[in-house]
Enzyme design. Structure first.
Site, mmCIF file in Angstrom:
data_model
loop_
_atom_site.group_PDB
_atom_site.id
_atom_site.type_symbol
_atom_site.label_atom_id
_atom_site.label_comp_id
_atom_site.label_asym_id
_atom_site.label_seq_id
_atom_site.Cartn_x
_atom_site.Cartn_y
_atom_site.Cartn_z
ATOM 1 C CG ASP A 23 -2.022 0.993 1.179
ATOM 2 O OD1 ASP A 23 -2.169 1.662 0.140
ATOM 3 O OD2 ASP A 23 -2.750 1.120 2.178
ATOM 4 C CG ASP A 29 -3.291 3.738 -3.605
ATOM 5 O OD1 ASP A 29 -4.167 2.992 -4.077
ATOM 6 O OD2 ASP A 29 -3.473 4.465 -2.612
ATOM 7 C CD GLU A 30 -5.201 -1.345 -1.042
ATOM 8 O OE1 GLU A 30 -5.490 -2.067 -0.081
ATOM 9 O OE2 GLU A 30 -5.916 -0.387 -1.421
#
Length: 368
Positions: free
Chosen positions: A12, A106-107
Site C-alpha cells: 500500500d 496505489d495498492e
C-alpha cells in the site's frame, strides 16, 4: 499431505496522490495537503500525513476537511501522473511474480510463493520491493506479509507509513480477538452496526458466533466473516482483474418508508462512490440505483449519461432521477440502498465535469 502455506504480500503506497504532489511540487512538502476537486461537494481523495494530524481523512467532504485544517493546501488530482507512477511500481511487482492483483493505482496483493527472482523469503522480497519503489519513484510504501490476503492486508495497516510487518497465523490470534468488527477489512460501517445489533462487537464475538446465524443474516459474506475471524482466507491472488463496476451500498438499521427518507441517503452513497472511482482513476456513463426492501425483494434502475461521470453531484442527481414514487409504491420499507457506476473508462486527464443536469435535473444535451 498438507500444502505449504502461501506467501502473500500486500503493498500500500503511503498517501499516494498527496505524496506524488509533494514530490513534484517541493513547496508542498511538509505542509498539510489534500488532493481533491474544488467545490463544497467535493471529497478528499488523499490527505498527506501532515493533514491527517489535523483529522483530515480520505473520503471526507472537502468543506469539513477545511474546517479541521483551515491552512490545508488543496490541489486537483492529476490522474495521468498517478497512473504513470503506478505503472512503474507495477513493473517492479511483476519482476518478482506474475501473480499481482491490483486493488487500485496505489495498492496490490502479490503471491510470491514461487518468486521469479530474488530470495525465497516473502519478508525479504517485501523489503526489496519497498527499496526499489523508493529508489525509482522517490515514494514510500508499506508492506504486510502473511499466509493469506486478509492477514497480509491487516498486517500492512499496523505500521504506516513506510512500514513492513509480518503477521503469521499464531501471532494474529491475539490481534483478531480484540479487533472491533468495524476494523475487519471487508466489513463496512453498516455491516458492523448490524453485527453489533446481533451482539457481535469484536473478533472474539465473531469467532464464537454460529456460522449459520451469520449466513442467515449476511448470505455468503457471513461465512467469510466467520473465517476471517479465525484468520482463514483461501481467496487466490487474481492478476489483472478489470473493474466492471464501482459502487457502494448501505443497509439501514430502520427501514426507510418515504421517498424523502431515501433521497436523503443519496449524497452519502454518491460521495463514497466518487471516492472509489477517483481512487481507481475511473469514470463511467451508466449509473445504477438499487433498492432492497424489508421483504428481501430488490429493484434496480439505471440511467446512461451522455458523458462519463465520477463526481458525487452528478451521481446523486442521476440516482435521484431514478428514484421515482412508482419505485416505492405498494412496497414495504427500504432496508438497503446502493449506487453503482458501470460503463467504466480511465479518467485520465479529464477536465472538470461540465454540467450534465439542468436546474430541474434534466440531462443537458441529451434526451435522458
Amino acid at each position: 499431505m498438507t500444502p505449504a502455506p502461501r506467501k502473500i504480500i500486500h503493498i500500500d503506497m503511503d498517501a499516494f496522490y498527496a505524496s506524488v504532489e509533494q514530490r513534484d511540487q517541493p513547496k508542498l512538502r511538509g505542509r498539510p495537503l489534500a488532493v481533491a476537486w474544488g467545490g463544497r461537494r467535493s471529497v478528499v481523495l488523499t490527505a498527506s500525513y501532515e493533514a491527517r494530524s489535523y483529522g483530515v481523512r480520505s473520503a471526507m467532504p472537502l468543506y469539513r476537511a477545511l474546517n479541521c485544517c483551515p491552512q490545508l493546501q488543496v490541489v486537483p488530482p492529476r490522474f495521468g501522473a498517478y497512473r504513470e507512477v503506478s505503472a512503474q511500481i507495477r513493473e517492479i511487482f511483476q519482476s518478482y511474480t506474475p501473480l499481482v492483483e491490483p486493488l487500485a493505482l496505489d495498492e496490490a496483493y502479490l503471491d510470491v510463493t514461487d518468486p521469479q527472482r530474488g530470495p525465497r523469503s516473502a519478508t525479504l522480497i517485501a523489503g526489496a520491493i519497498r527499496a526499489e519503489v523508493q529508489a525509482r519513484t522517490g515514494l514510500s510504501a508499506t508492506a504486510g506479509v502473511s499466509v493469506n490476503k486478509f492477514l497480509a492486508k491487516l498486517a500492512s495497516g499496523l505500521h504506516k507509513p513506510d512500514g513492513l510487518t509480518v503477521l503469521l497465523p499464531d501471532q494474529a490470534d491475539a490481534l483478531l480477538l480484540g479487533l472491533p468488527v468495524g476494523d475487519f477489512h471487508g466489513i463496512g460501517p453498516a455491516t458492523a452496526r448490524k453485527l453489533q445489533a446481533l451482539g457481535i462487537a469484536s473478533g472474539a464475538d465473531l469467532r464464537a458466533a454460529d456460522p449459520h446465524l451469520l449466513t442467515a443474516h449476511f448470505g455468503k459474506a457471513g461465512g467469510h466473516f466467520w473465517r476471517i475471524a479465525h484468520g482463514q482466507d483461501d481467496r487466490p491472488v487474481l492478476p489483472d482483474r478489470p473493474h466492471k463496476s464501482v459502487g457502494s451500498e448501505e443497509t439501514y438499521g430502520e427501514d426507510l418508508r418515504t421517498l424523502a427518507a431515501v433521497r436523503l441517503r443519496l449524497p452519502v452513497l454518491a460521495g463514497l462512490v466518487q471516492a472509489r472511482l477517483e481512487r481507481a482513476a475511473l469514470a463511467g456513463r451508466t449509473v445504477v440505483l438499487k433498492l432492497k426492501f424489508s421483504d428481501r425483494r430488490s429493484v434496480t434502475r439505471q440511467l446512461t449519461l451522455p458523458a462519463p461521470v465520477w463526481q458525487a453531484a452528478d451521481l446523486e442527481r442521476a440516482a435521484a432521477r431514478l428514484l421515482t414514487p412508482q419505485l416505492l409504491a405498494g412496497r414495504p420499507g427500504v432496508r438497503l440502498a446502493g449506487i453503482t457506476v458501470s460503463g467504466l473508462r480511465p479518467a485520465g486527464e479529464l477536465p472538470l465535469q461540465p454540467a450534465l443536469f439542468g436546474p430541474e435535473g434534466d440531462i443537458c444535451g441529451g434526451a435522458g
